[in-house]
Design a protein around this motif. Structure first.
Motif, short mmCIF file in Angstrom:
data_model
loop_
_atom_site.label_atom_id
_atom_site.label_comp_id
_atom_site.label_asym_id
_atom_site.label_seq_id
_atom_site.Cartn_x
_atom_site.Cartn_y
_atom_site.Cartn_z
N LEU A 24 -3.87 10.20 -15.50
CA LEU A 24 -3.73 10.94 -16.11
C LEU A 24 -2.09 10.64 -17.78
O LEU A 24 -2.36 11.69 -18.31
N ASN A 25 -1.78 9.70 -17.08
CA ASN A 25 -1.29 9.01 -18.65
C ASN A 25 -0.98 7.42 -18.16
O ASN A 25 -1.84 7.28 -17.20
N PRO A 26 -0.39 7.08 -18.74
CA PRO A 26 0.04 5.75 -18.49
C PRO A 26 1.24 5.34 -16.89
O PRO A 26 0.26 4.11 -16.24
N THR A 27 1.04 5.93 -16.44
CA THR A 27 2.12 6.09 -15.59
C THR A 27 1.59 6.62 -14.67
O THR A 27 2.35 6.47 -12.94
N VAL A 75 0.54 -1.60 0.18
CA VAL A 75 -0.34 0.03 -0.03
C VAL A 75 0.80 1.39 0.35
O VAL A 75 1.62 1.55 1.14
N GLU A 76 0.75 2.19 -1.00
CA GLU A 76 1.61 3.22 -1.06
C GLU A 76 0.73 4.30 -0.55
O GLU A 76 -0.30 4.60 -0.51
N THR A 77 1.65 5.05 0.07
CA THR A 77 0.48 6.46 1.07
C THR A 77 1.55 7.17 0.71
O THR A 77 1.40 8.36 1.63
N THR A 78 2.31 7.47 0.17
CA THR A 78 3.09 8.65 -0.06
C THR A 78 3.13 9.50 -1.75
O THR A 78 4.11 8.62 -2.83
N PRO A 79 2.09 10.29 -2.22
CA PRO A 79 2.03 10.64 -3.24
C PRO A 79 3.11 11.58 -3.54
O PRO A 79 4.30 11.85 -2.78
N LEU A 80 3.50 10.91 -5.38
CA LEU A 80 4.15 12.23 -6.39
C LEU A 80 4.11 14.13 -6.02
O LEU A 80 4.98 14.60 -5.90
N LEU A 81 2.97 14.44 -6.12
CA LEU A 81 2.83 15.46 -5.92
C LEU A 81 1.16 15.04 -5.14
O LEU A 81 0.15 14.60 -5.00
N GLN A 82 0.92 17.03 -4.49
CA GLN A 82 0.12 16.28 -4.01
C GLN A 82 -0.33 18.10 -3.51
O GLN A 82 0.83 19.11 -3.00
N TRP A 83 -1.97 18.88 -4.08
CA TRP A 83 -2.03 19.79 -4.06
C TRP A 83 -3.96 20.31 -2.80
O TRP A 83 -4.70 19.04 -3.04
N GLN A 84 -3.78 20.99 -1.89
CA GLN A 84 -4.57 21.23 -1.20
C GLN A 84 -6.00 22.24 -1.67
O GLN A 84 -5.58 23.06 -2.41
N HIS A 85 -6.71 21.12 -1.92
CA HIS A 85 -7.99 22.05 -2.84
C HIS A 85 -8.82 23.26 -1.25
O HIS A 85 -9.41 24.10 -2.37
N VAL A 86 -9.46 22.33 -0.92
CA VAL A 86 -10.48 22.80 0.40
C VAL A 86 -9.51 22.24 1.63
O VAL A 86 -9.07 22.00 2.34
N ALA A 87 -9.25 23.52 2.37
CA ALA A 87 -9.10 23.65 3.93
C ALA A 87 -9.61 22.89 4.87
O ALA A 87 -8.87 22.34 5.39
N GLU A 119 -4.40 14.41 -5.38
CA GLU A 119 -3.07 13.76 -5.09
C GLU A 119 -2.63 12.87 -6.41
O GLU A 119 -3.24 11.76 -6.62
N VAL A 120 -0.80 12.64 -6.50
CA VAL A 120 -0.57 12.25 -7.89
C VAL A 120 0.04 10.97 -7.61
O VAL A 120 0.76 11.17 -6.71
N TRP A 121 -0.08 10.15 -7.59
CA TRP A 121 0.21 8.65 -7.74
C TRP A 121 0.89 8.26 -8.60
O TRP A 121 0.57 7.94 -9.95
N GLU A 122 2.30 7.17 -8.58
CA GLU A 122 2.82 6.78 -9.75
C GLU A 122 2.27 4.85 -10.10
O GLU A 122 2.26 4.36 -8.94
N ILE A 123 2.31 4.60 -10.60
CA ILE A 123 1.52 3.22 -11.21
C ILE A 123 3.13 2.55 -11.50
O ILE A 123 3.73 2.77 -12.78
N ASN A 124 3.64 1.13 -11.20
CA ASN A 124 4.24 0.58 -11.27
C ASN A 124 3.51 -0.97 -11.20
O ASN A 124 3.58 -1.45 -10.63
#
Length: 323
Positions: free
Chosen positions: A301-304, A18-30, A316-321
């Motif tokens: 977002l794309n194949p990966t 289980v992956e819990t660390t995203p590649l990118l993360q943006w807060q959209h709502v406080a 949150e953006v996650w990487e596919i492996n």
């Protein structure tokens, strides 16, 4: 005899990291959101919250484009969102009102009020030409804006929980407490295929390319169907005793399915056999005890890479492996 079975189940459920660390993360709502949707191509997101109304985000730039309100003088109560497959329109709904918005200008394209019953779920076609409104009385209404035509599908005998519509507005998929999901023609309201479950159908989704339908019930049975033949393609290999889905998205090539759940989990599945391939867990909502969050929306977002929006208020953006 029980111990080998339990041991096998433990091995199967524990083999997926289980992956819990995203590649990118943006807060959209406080303070957290209570609804969100991501466009088919992962370009845009609509997020509903009390403090910001409905916020429409450009995810490529992480830029806020528009903020919408049904009733500016009252708290925002929009709980259902839909983005057309061509990204031109967003449909928003509270319990009694639904509204259509243009994404090129941010302008409203229409408000409608339900006199009886309440909104359960919504969908919108390309160019905002057709709207699909599920109502609490079991009726699903298909609206063609150019003509004002309103067709009512009355095939369900109980509340409708989830709806989906093809990009051209011609076909609808609806799931209900009556244990049935129906794929039907929006020109005639004729049922094309019926998909039965042993429990109430809580989530449905359509592949925008017209290949597959997804139906899931309130326990742990989730299936992928061939739209043309109505034949079963696969059942998701779920190991939990109960699994409810809050978000579903097919990949563009039709090989994979992405799901989100009220348990913070995002899972990648293989369409052909329903096998789980990868699992992620989104950030919990601030202050929640125990730590929790509902995954409102997911997209490729794309194949990966994939992206999720959850009740924590974060994208949150996650990487596919695939290994």
């Amino acid at each position: 005899m029980k111990y080998p079975v339990l041991f096998a189940i433990f091995l199967l459920s524990s083999c997926t990291k289980v992956e819990t660390t995203p590649l990118l993360q943006w807060q959209h709502v406080a303070q957290g959101s209570y609804a969100a949707e991501i466009s088919v191509n992962g370009r845009y997101a609509a997020v509903s919250s009390v403090e910001h109304g409905v916020a429409f985000w450009d995810l490529q730039q992480n830029a806020l484009k528009y903020q919408w309100q049904h009733t500016p003088e009252q708290d925002n109560l929009v709980f259902s969102l839909a983005i057309s497959a061509d990204n031109t329109h967003v449909l928003t709904a509270d319990q009694h009102t639904f509204a259509l918005w243009r994404t090129d200008t941010g302008q409203n394209a229409g408000f409608w009020q339900l006199d009886q019953s309440t909104v359960r779920d919504i969908a919108v076609s390309d160019e905002g030409r057709h709207l699909l409104i599920a109502k609490s009385n079991g009726v699903v209404q298909h609206i063609t804006l150019s003509s004002g035509r309103r067709l009512e599908f009355m095939g369900h005998s109980e509340k409708v929980n989830s709806v989906a519509m093809s990009p051209n507005g011609r076909y609808a998929l609806t799931g209900s407490n009556d244990y049935q999901a129906y794929l039907w023609d929006t020109d005639s309201a004729q049922v094309i295929h019926s998909f039965s479950h042993p429990n109430r159908v809580s989530k449905v989704a359509l592949d925008p390319q017209g290949r597959f339908a997804f139906t899931a019930d309130s326990q742990s049975l989730a299936r992928i169907w061939d739209i043309q033949s109505g034949a079963l393609v696969s059942s998701l290999q779920i190991t939990a005793r109960q699994q409810v889905f809050s978000a579903v998205r097919f990949s563009a090539d039709g090989q994979y399915l992405l799901t989100g759940a009220p348990t913070r989990n995002v899972v990648l599945w293989r369409v052909s056999d329903g096998k789980e391939l990868q699992r992620w867990r989104v950030m919990p909502r601030d202050g929640s005890r125990p730590a929790g969050a509902v995954v409102h929306a997911v997209a490729f977002l794309n194949p990966t890479r994939i992206i999720s929006e959850s009740s924590s208020g974060y994208a949150e953006v996650w990487e596919i492996n695939y290994d």
